[in-house]
Design a protein around this motif. Structure first.
Motif, PDB file in Angstrom:
ATOM      1  N   VAL A 173       0.874  -1.332   0.162  1.00 23.08           N
ATOM      2  CA  VAL A 173      -0.250  -0.083  -0.041  1.00 23.08           C
ATOM      3  C   VAL A 173       1.009   1.293   0.244  1.00 23.08           C
ATOM      4  N   HIS A 174       0.570   2.113  -1.039  1.00 18.18           N
ATOM      5  CA  HIS A 174       1.407   3.265  -1.119  1.00 18.18           C
ATOM      6  C   HIS A 174       0.470   4.425  -0.596  1.00 18.18           C
ATOM      7  N   LEU A 175       1.014   5.061   0.515  1.00 18.79           N
ATOM      8  CA  LEU A 175       0.300   5.880   1.244  1.00 18.79           C
ATOM      9  C   LEU A 175       1.103   7.254   1.523  1.00 18.79           C
ATOM     10  N   ASP A 176       0.012   8.291   1.223  1.00 19.90           N
ATOM     11  CA  ASP A 176       0.399   9.737   1.688  1.00 19.90           C
ATOM     12  C   ASP A 176       0.776   9.854   2.966  1.00 19.90           C
ATOM     13  N   ALA A 177       1.589   9.960   3.500  1.00 17.63           N
ATOM     14  CA  ALA A 177       1.818  10.049   5.201  1.00 17.63           C
ATOM     15  C   ALA A 177       3.255  10.579   5.359  1.00 17.63           C
ATOM     16  N   PRO A 178       3.037  11.110   6.796  1.00  8.48           N
ATOM     17  CA  PRO A 178       4.272  11.858   6.922  1.00  8.48           C
ATOM     18  C   PRO A 178       5.325  10.989   7.525  1.00  8.48           C
ATOM     19  N   ALA A 179       6.686  11.288   7.383  1.00  7.08           N
ATOM     20  CA  ALA A 179       7.881  10.266   7.715  1.00  7.08           C
ATOM     21  C   ALA A 179       7.697   9.806   9.072  1.00  7.08           C
ATOM     22  N   HIS A 180       7.359  10.529   9.927  1.00  6.43           N
ATOM     23  CA  HIS A 180       7.355  10.131  11.306  1.00  6.43           C
ATOM     24  C   HIS A 180       6.132   8.893  11.568  1.00  6.43           C
ATOM     25  N   ASP A 181       5.387   8.489  10.535  1.00  4.33           N
ATOM     26  CA  ASP A 181       4.303   7.440  10.642  1.00  4.33           C
ATOM     27  C   ASP A 181       5.226   6.235  10.625  1.00  4.33           C
ATOM     28  N   MET A 182       6.541   6.223   9.703  1.00  4.99           N
ATOM     29  CA  MET A 182       7.156   4.906   9.659  1.00  4.99           C
ATOM     30  C   MET A 182       7.308   3.943  10.936  1.00  4.99           C
ATOM     31  N   GLY A 183       6.627   2.712  10.775  1.00  2.04           N
ATOM     32  CA  GLY A 183       6.897   1.802  11.876  1.00  2.04           C
ATOM     33  C   GLY A 183       5.429   1.582  12.578  1.00  2.04           C
ATOM     34  N   ARG A 184       4.213   2.768  12.083  1.00  2.00           N
ATOM     35  CA  ARG A 184       2.950   2.695  12.848  1.00  2.00           C
ATOM     36  C   ARG A 184       2.161   1.829  11.986  1.00  2.00           C
ATOM     37  N   ILE A 185       1.167   1.547  12.745  1.00  2.00           N
ATOM     38  CA  ILE A 185      -0.314   1.207  11.939  1.00  2.00           C
ATOM     39  C   ILE A 185      -1.030   2.216  11.969  1.00  2.00           C
ATOM     40  N   VAL A 186      -1.589   2.651  10.779  1.00  2.00           N
ATOM     41  CA  VAL A 186      -2.400   3.830  10.284  1.00  2.00           C
ATOM     42  C   VAL A 186      -3.544   3.364   9.754  1.00  2.00           C
ATOM     43  N   GLU A 187      -4.794   4.041   9.960  1.00  2.00           N
ATOM     44  CA  GLU A 187      -5.782   3.929   9.256  1.00  2.00           C
ATOM     45  C   GLU A 187      -5.810   4.699   8.020  1.00  2.00           C
ATOM     46  N   ALA A 188      -6.029   3.900   6.876  1.00  2.77           N
ATOM     47  CA  ALA A 188      -5.776   4.476   5.518  1.00  2.77           C
ATOM     48  C   ALA A 188      -7.223   4.385   4.754  1.00  2.77           C
ATOM     49  N   ARG A 189      -7.543   5.396   3.827  1.00  2.00           N
ATOM     50  CA  ARG A 189      -8.659   5.116   2.827  1.00  2.00           C
ATOM     51  C   ARG A 189      -8.030   4.778   1.578  1.00  2.00           C
ATOM     52  N   ILE A 190      -8.313   3.683   1.061  1.00  2.00           N
ATOM     53  CA  ILE A 190      -7.912   3.387  -0.250  1.00  2.00           C
ATOM     54  C   ILE A 190      -8.333   4.085  -1.417  1.00  2.00           C
ATOM     55  N   GLY A 191      -7.651   4.622  -2.324  1.00  3.91           N
ATOM     56  CA  GLY A 191      -8.337   5.408  -3.410  1.00  3.91           C
ATOM     57  C   GLY A 191      -8.156   4.697  -4.914  1.00  3.91           C
ATOM     58  N   ALA A 192      -7.102   3.996  -4.971  1.00  5.98           N
ATOM     59  CA  ALA A 192      -6.596   3.335  -6.189  1.00  5.98           C
ATOM     60  C   ALA A 192      -6.051   2.030  -6.032  1.00  5.98           C
ATOM     61  N   ALA A 193      -6.258   1.073  -6.942  1.00  8.14           N
ATOM     62  CA  ALA A 193      -5.569  -0.286  -6.877  1.00  8.14           C
ATOM     63  C   ALA A 193      -5.129  -0.661  -8.339  1.00  8.14           C
ATOM     64  N   THR A 194      -4.178  -1.219  -8.254  1.00  7.62           N
ATOM     65  CA  THR A 194      -3.553  -1.878  -9.564  1.00  7.62           C
ATOM     66  C   THR A 194      -3.416  -3.582  -9.120  1.00  7.62           C
ATOM     67  N   VAL A 195      -2.756  -4.093 -10.232  1.00 11.34           N
ATOM     68  CA  VAL A 195      -2.601  -5.465 -10.029  1.00 11.34           C
ATOM     69  C   VAL A 195      -1.679  -5.818  -8.722  1.00 11.34           C
ATOM     70  N   SER A 196      -0.776  -4.979  -8.579  1.00 14.13           N
ATOM     71  CA  SER A 196       0.295  -5.199  -7.698  1.00 14.13           C
ATOM     72  C   SER A 196       0.210  -4.539  -6.254  1.00 14.13           C
ATOM     73  N   SER A 197      -0.547  -3.352  -6.454  1.00 11.49           N
ATOM     74  CA  SER A 197      -0.587  -2.571  -5.100  1.00 11.49           C
ATOM     75  C   SER A 197      -1.775  -1.718  -5.035  1.00 11.49           C
ATOM     76  N   LEU A 198      -1.971  -1.090  -3.757  1.00 15.24           N
ATOM     77  CA  LEU A 198      -2.928  -0.140  -3.675  1.00 15.24           C
ATOM     78  C   LEU A 198      -2.437   1.106  -3.172  1.00 15.24           C
ATOM     79  N   ALA A 199      -3.058   2.110  -3.285  1.00 18.35           N
ATOM     80  CA  ALA A 199      -2.944   3.605  -3.111  1.00 18.35           C
ATOM     81  C   ALA A 199      -3.835   4.215  -2.081  1.00 18.35           C
ATOM     82  N   GLY A 200      -3.371   5.069  -1.507  1.00 15.70           N
ATOM     83  CA  GLY A 200      -4.454   5.825  -0.482  1.00 15.70           C
ATOM     84  C   GLY A 200      -3.633   6.987   0.527  1.00 15.70           C
ATOM     85  N   ARG A 201      -4.717   7.267   1.447  1.00 17.71           N
ATOM     86  CA  ARG A 201      -4.019   8.233   2.200  1.00 17.71           C
ATOM     87  C   ARG A 201      -4.312   7.974   3.649  1.00 17.71           C
ATOM     88  N   ALA A 202      -3.441   8.374   4.413  1.00 14.18           N
ATOM     89  CA  ALA A 202      -3.496   7.956   6.110  1.00 14.18           C
ATOM     90  C   ALA A 202      -4.610   8.842   6.623  1.00 14.18           C
TER      91      ALA A 202
END
Ligand code: SF4
Length: 436
Positions: free
Chosen positions: A399-428
């Motif tokens: 999942v590719h997320l628009d999220a600040p660097a300090h979220d690294m290592g965290r579990i965030v709730e994200a809304r999924i906006g797009a999908a391809t065969v290999s991944s999802l994309a969204g925002r935290a």
């Protein structure tokens, strides 16, 4: 498992003054940790060794020594043959002996080449130092090694040896340490992980389900996964754990290899297609949102068009979120490699294309089914561009997320906006500390 093993080799060498470097040119010792599963594995290792030999010669011209070691399953399978073909290799060591690496380095320096491909009586894991380097938000932990199943296409029982389970207390202690070092997700590893039967702290024996329940009690361990499972070892207790252990993620790699009973028998898998379908049904009853992946071998010796059609039918019935599919290729020393009814390569290629078209279509549809939903994502890698992080969904999707660097290592709730065969994309959306 090789990633995990490589880290443990680094651990065992650290007290002897070794530390990882970024490039082989800077290395006083190069260890190739090899895997025998892929096609032409041995040839790839020998060609890589040719490159490393050139590096050794360059370094020697500057008066620097380079020890060359080959570890893992190719080393185990080749043994003495490797030293005969590549005499410049100093150490050849199998997967069960890497706890003895420092002693081998000393022996190689004193007396030249060392080949260690025995299955020692002492348990490797008892001899290894505690894992030291943090693995990051998502960690691997080997709980079981080896295999007693002897599928007719597979080298693992010969290279990794018989099934062995680590003591549960050792695993729980290592898991606690990983969590203390910042891991929120642990993937339990084993060639046949659900065959786990480990000595328990109470003097009894724990299966994988009981081990998972003990690990789920570790505060801060938000996600547990395990791989690779054999359908025959999927017992009721494990199915129940999928129903009621929230930390156990709703994604399971459950290889079936083929949908044809005739081919499953020839593979010595020990179950039929109907058993597998019934198992999937039980698992989905226990955990309705469970997503599955599998391995498939196309063109196993004797596979007819009807056998292949049975595989396609099973794929359509089960529905996979992800899968690995390969053309059958013989592994030296395995029974199937001696079969006379090998399938022509052109036929294998054509069948593989048909199977992969179906599997990719299923994967794309599975990913698209998540668009618009909100899901927890464990962020564990930098993204492709600034302001983006890469993580994993509960179903192991990237999942590719628009999220600040300090979220690294965290579990965030994200809304999924797009999908391809290999991944999802969204925002935290809302942040949730993985350690909370
Ligand atoms: S169960 Fe897996 S590891 Fe064991 S022989 Fe079969 S394919 Fe190989």
């Amino acid at each position: 498992m090789n990633v995990y093993d490589s880290a443990r080799m680094a651990d065992v060498l650290a007290p002897h003054g070794f530390a990882p470097v970024d490039a082989p040119d800077d290395a006083d010792m190069v260890i190739l940790n090899t895997c025998h599963i892929r096609e032409k594995a041995a040839e790839k290792v020998y060609s890589e060794l040719g490159r490393i030999r050139q590096i050794r010669e360059r370094r020697a011209a500057d008066g620097r020594k380079t020890v060359i070691a080959v570890a893992g399953c190719v080393a185990q399978a080749e043994g003495e043959e490797m030293r005969a073909r590549a005499p410049f290799v100093d150490i050849v060591l199998g997967p069960q002996t890497y706890h003895r690496l420092p002693e081998m380095v000393a022996r190689a320096a004193r007396a030249g080449g060392v080949v260690a491909t025995d299955f020692p009586v002492e348990a490797k894991f008892d001899e290894l130092p505690e894992a030291s380097a943090p693995q990051g938000p998502s960690a691997f932990l080997t709980v079981q090694e080896g295999c007693d199943k002897f599928c007719t296409f597979c080298v693992v029982p010969y290279t990794r040896g018989a099934e062995f389970s680590r003591p549960a207390a050792q695993i729980v202690a290592e898991a606690k340490k990983l969590v203390a070092q910042g891991s929120a997700e642990i993937t339990l590893l084993g060639q046949n992980v659900n065959a786990y039967r480990g000595p328990a702290p109470d003097g009894g024996t724990w299966g994988l389900a009981r081990l998972i329940r003990a690990l789920a009690e570790i505060r801060g361990l938000a996600r547990i996964r395990y791989t690779t499972s054999h359908p025959r070892d999927m017992d009721e207790a494990l199915i129940e754990a999928h129903a009621d252990v929230p930390a156990l993620m709703p994604f399971l790699h459950l290889p079936v290899q083929s949908g044809s009973d005739r081919i499953l028998t020839a593979m010595n898998r020990g179950h039929g297609a109907a058993d597998y379908r019934a198992l999937v049904e039980s698992l989905r009853r226990a955990r309705p949102d469970l997503a599955l992946s599998s391995d498939f071998i196309v063109g196993f010796p004797g596979e007819t068009e009807a056998d292949f059609a049975a595989t396609l039918a099973l794929v359509r019935d089960v529905g996979y979120a992800q899968a690995y599919s390969f053309k059958y290729s013989p592994r030296p020393g395995t029974p199937a490699s001696l079969a006379e009814d090998q399938v022509p390569d052109a036929v294998k290629t054509e069948r593989l294309h048909r199977l992969q078209a179906e599997l990719w279509d299923q994967q794309r549809r599975f990913n698209e089914s998540k668009v618009g939903s909100v899901m927890p994502v464990l962020l564990d890698k930098p993204g492709r561009r600034p302001g983006q992080l890469l993580g994993r969904s509960p179903w192991l999707q990237a999942v590719h997320l628009d999220a600040p660097a300090h979220d690294m290592g965290r579990i965030v709730e994200a809304r999924i906006g797009a999908a391809t065969v290999s991944s999802l994309a969204g925002r935290a959306l809302v942040r949730e500390d993985a350690a909370a």
